[in-house]
Scaffold this motif. Structure first.
Motif, PDB file in Angstrom:
ATOM      1  N   LYS A   1       0.856  -1.198   0.000  1.00 13.65           N
ATOM      2  CA  LYS A   1       0.000   0.000   0.000  1.00 13.65           C
ATOM      3  C   LYS A   1       0.890   1.246   0.000  1.00 13.65           C
ATOM      4  CE  LYS A   1      -3.535  -2.292   2.768  1.00 13.65           C
ATOM      5  NZ  LYS A   1      -3.910  -2.588   4.135  1.00 13.65           N
TER       6      LYS A   1
ATOM      7  N   ASN B   1      -7.805  14.423   7.316  1.00 12.92           N
ATOM      8  CA  ASN B   1      -8.567  13.332   7.925  1.00 12.92           C
ATOM      9  C   ASN B   1      -7.723  12.578   8.957  1.00 12.92           C
ATOM     10  OD1 ASN B   1     -10.927  11.878   8.265  1.00 12.92           O
ATOM     11  ND2 ASN B   1     -10.347  10.332   6.742  1.00 12.92           N
TER      12      ASN B   1
ATOM     13  N   VAL C   1      -8.841   0.097  12.076  1.00 11.35           N
ATOM     14  CA  VAL C   1      -8.435  -0.228  10.695  1.00 11.35           C
ATOM     15  C   VAL C   1      -8.857  -1.649  10.288  1.00 11.35           C
ATOM     16  CG1 VAL C   1      -6.535   1.445  10.688  1.00 11.35           C
ATOM     17  CG2 VAL C   1      -6.052  -0.927  11.317  1.00 11.35           C
ATOM     18  N   ASN C   2      -9.554  -2.330  11.176  1.00 13.47           N
ATOM     19  CA  ASN C   2     -10.122  -3.645  10.848  1.00 13.47           C
ATOM     20  C   ASN C   2     -11.602  -3.617  11.220  1.00 13.47           C
ATOM     21  OD1 ASN C   2      -7.651  -5.305  10.165  1.00 13.47           O
ATOM     22  ND2 ASN C   2      -7.083  -4.541  12.187  1.00 13.47           N
ATOM     23  N   PRO C   3     -12.450  -4.339  10.469  1.00 17.06           N
ATOM     24  CA  PRO C   3     -13.868  -4.368  10.823  1.00 17.06           C
ATOM     25  C   PRO C   3     -14.065  -5.024  12.196  1.00 17.06           C
ATOM     26  CG  PRO C   3     -13.490  -5.307   8.629  1.00 17.06           C
ATOM     27  CD  PRO C   3     -12.142  -5.123   9.247  1.00 17.06           C
TER      28      PRO C   3
ATOM     29  N   SER D   1     -16.401  -0.337  14.163  1.00 12.25           N
ATOM     30  CA  SER D   1     -15.786   0.245  12.962  1.00 12.25           C
ATOM     31  C   SER D   1     -15.951  -0.692  11.777  1.00 12.25           C
ATOM     32  CB  SER D   1     -14.291   0.479  13.222  1.00 12.25           C
ATOM     33  OG  SER D   1     -13.673   0.947  12.037  1.00 12.25           O
ATOM     34  N   LYS D   2     -16.007  -0.089  10.590  1.00 13.69           N
ATOM     35  CA  LYS D   2     -16.019  -0.908   9.366  1.00 13.69           C
ATOM     36  C   LYS D   2     -14.588  -1.211   8.929  1.00 13.69           C
ATOM     37  CE  LYS D   2     -20.364   0.835   7.379  1.00 13.69           C
ATOM     38  NZ  LYS D   2     -20.714   1.918   8.324  1.00 13.69           N
ATOM     39  N   GLY D   3     -13.632  -0.652   9.640  1.00 16.36           N
ATOM     40  CA  GLY D   3     -12.227  -0.900   9.306  1.00 16.36           C
ATOM     41  C   GLY D   3     -11.629   0.183   8.427  1.00 16.36           C
ATOM     42  N   ASP D   4     -12.359   1.295   8.293  1.00 13.69           N
ATOM     43  CA  ASP D   4     -11.889   2.395   7.441  1.00 13.69           C
ATOM     44  C   ASP D   4     -11.267   3.527   8.252  1.00 13.69           C
ATOM     45  OD1 ASP D   4     -14.136   3.170   8.765  1.00 13.69           O
ATOM     46  OD2 ASP D   4     -15.285   3.771   6.996  1.00 13.69           O
ATOM     47  N   GLY D   5     -10.993   3.290   9.522  1.00 15.52           N
ATOM     48  CA  GLY D   5     -10.406   4.319  10.382  1.00 15.52           C
ATOM     49  C   GLY D   5     -11.468   5.113  11.120  1.00 15.52           C
ATOM     50  N   ASP D   6     -12.709   4.971  10.686  1.00 14.24           N
ATOM     51  CA  ASP D   6     -13.823   5.696  11.296  1.00 14.24           C
ATOM     52  C   ASP D   6     -14.581   4.741  12.241  1.00 14.24           C
ATOM     53  OD1 ASP D   6     -15.451   7.813  11.744  1.00 14.24           O
ATOM     54  OD2 ASP D   6     -16.287   7.919   9.714  1.00 14.24           O
TER      55      ASP D   6
END
Ligand SMILES: NC(=O)C1=CN([C@@H]2O[C@H](COP(=O)(O)OP(=O)(O)OC[C@H]3O[C@@H](n4cnc5c(N)ncnc54)[C@H](OP(=O)(O)O)[C@@H]3O)[C@@H](O)[C@H]2O)C=CC1
Ligand SMILES: O=C([O-])CC(=O)C(=O)O
Length: 433
Positions: free
Chosen positions: A88, A209, A340-342, A374-379
């Motif tokens: 990445k 962000n 960062v993980n769901p 979290s969905k794993g997107d940092g949010d």
């Protein structure tokens, strides 16, 4: 940005970084205060393990690049460079208090890939002070000697406006410890000023962000101060670390139930990272069953369990002579990984977040630990379907009252007028009992 010579004779005459070279660069970055930058541009461990370096181009001979350090002065034919194409893009992680105890554990975990994943190269941006700049150089040297393939850059400095540039994560650990005889209000003021400045710096130079995790105590109110000074960054992106408390609570429940701690889930810490925090045994589960069905000793849950978690930090200080460092670093890793993980189906995690818009009726405009997914997107999203009873709510209100008092005490740092300190007498950091 100018690259200026550092005083060390072995590390003078900086040259521009070559993308094909493993090198340690020490740059003094301006405009504000000095930053030392060590960049490992392309030296995956695998490449180094493949044997001696291939040809060194004449114009890149070590004598022409005095700024580089030891093995990093050598130019490699990086066959393993191909591998980086499947990685990445680099993530910029800023860490304050980087020469402190917690960081000494955390930085090596970040560099190893166990936090962001084995395909995520990382740049570490380490913030220290004039007190710690030598120590920070030592930290950078240890990172260098660890040969982490994913660690592509290390920069160190004492100016948050330089160090936080483009940060996508900011782990704010550095804070003055409370000394003997120091009033808590004085600690709030001293550390609050640090977090006000760092909030302003994040606001001007970090990624729009950036995700911010405040560890330095009193972390909830420091996080509030930080976010108030960073109006261009979503308030939702600021966290106060209460994951250590969650981990401590899981451990105590596992011990009492005689199960391994991975069987404990849905553990919420509500409120402040202080002795008013509320470890929620009403909603927590053991082996998927409500804790109260597994541990029938309600008195233990209400008294002993709650107090043990609230005071764990202080007991540890009495034993160790210093506050939790390794387990705090582990909990920072857990906190990042949870973002960062769901989140596993049906579970949640605790983190101190901005309360405005919360569905529980907790006062708005403070930073309060609550259950999140979290969905794993940092949010993250707040978990809505949690039960409340009188015991839980009464204690939540006590922690809320403490945080509202802390907020009044730092009004001068949040842009809300004159400070007025009427902190409850029994309010304490976990380490202060
Ligand atoms: N939220 C949580 O769960 C936990 C939070 N903590 C908190 O984390 C923080 C860091 O702990 P730890 O790493 O063990 O502490 P250390 O004392 O080892 O390091 C703290 C760092 O803070 C920096 N600092 C910033 N301002 C000051 C100041 N005015 N005076 C002295 N030092 C300062 C220092 O670095 P420099 O000189 O580079 O600025 C120092 O290296 C503390 O506030 C602690 O209470 C600890 C455990 C758990
Ligand atoms: O009070 C401290 O510095 C230690 C602390 O936060 C904890 O162990 O939870």
């Amino acid at each position: 940005m100018a690259a200026i010579d550092l005083s060390s004779p072995a590390r003078s005459s900086p040259a521009p970084l070559s993308p094909r070279r493993g090198s340690l660069h020490l740059l003094l970055r301006r405009p504000r205060r000095p930053t030392l930058r060590c960049s490992l541009d392309a030296a995956p461990k695998q490449a180094q393990a493949q044997g001696p370096p291939a040809a060194v181009a004449a114009e890149e001979a070590p004598t022409a690049r005095k700024e580089c350090y030891g093995v990093f002065c050598t130019t490699y034919d990086l066959r393993a460079d191909e591998k980086t194409k499947s990685w990445k893009s680099l993530v910029n992680v800023a860490v304050s208090g980087a020469a402190g105890m917690i960081s000494n554990h955390l930085l090596f975990k970040l560099a190893s890939g166990e936090v962001f994943g084995p395909d995520q190269p990382i740049a570490l941006k380490l913030l220290g002070s004039e007190r710690s700049i030598q120590a920070l150089e030592g930290v950078a040297m240890e990172l260098e000697d660890s040969l982490y393939p994913l660690l592509r850059e290390v920069s160190i400095g004492i100016d948050p406006y330089v160090v936080f540039e483009d940060a996508e994560w900011a782990l704010l650990i550095g804070a003055k410890p409370r000394g003997p005889g120091m009033e808590r209000s004085a600690l709030l003021d001293i550390n609050g000023q640090i977090f006000a400045e760092q909030g302003k710096a994040l606001n001007s130079v970090a990624s729009r962000n950036v995700k911010v995790i405040v560890v330095g105590n009193p972390c909830n109110t420091n996080a509030l101060i930080c976010l108030k000074n960073a109006p261009n960054i979503p308030a939702k992106n600021f966290h106060a670390l209460t994951r250590l408390d969650e981990n401590r609570a899981k451990c105590q429940l596992a011990l009492k139930a005689g199960v391994f701690y991975d069987k404990v889930s849905n553990m919420t810490i509500w409120g402040n990272h202080s002795t008013t925090q509320v470890p929620d045994f009403l909603n927590a589960k053991i082996n998927g069953r409500p804790v109260k069905e597994v541990i029938k000793d309600t008195k233990w849950l209400e008294d002993e369990f709650t107090k043990t978690v609230q005071k764990r930090g202080g007991v540890l200080i009495q034993k160790w002579g210093r506050s939790s460092a390794a387990s705090t670093a582990v909990s920072i890793v857990d906190a990042i990984r949870s973002l960062v993980n769901p989140t596993p189906e049906g579970d949640w995690f605790s983190t101190g977040v901005y309360t405005t818009g919360n569905p529980y009726g907790i006062a708005e405009d403070i930073v309060f630990s609550m259950p999140c997914r979290s969905k794993g997107d940092g949010d993250y999203e707040l978990v809505k379907d949690v039960a409340m009873d009188d015991f839980l709510w009464e204690r939540i209100k006590k922690s809320e009252a403490e945080l509202l008092a802390e907020k009044r005490c730092v009004a001068h740092l949040t842009g809300e007028g004159n400070a007025f300190c009427d902190l409850p007498g029994d309010t304490m950091l976990p380490g202060e009992m």
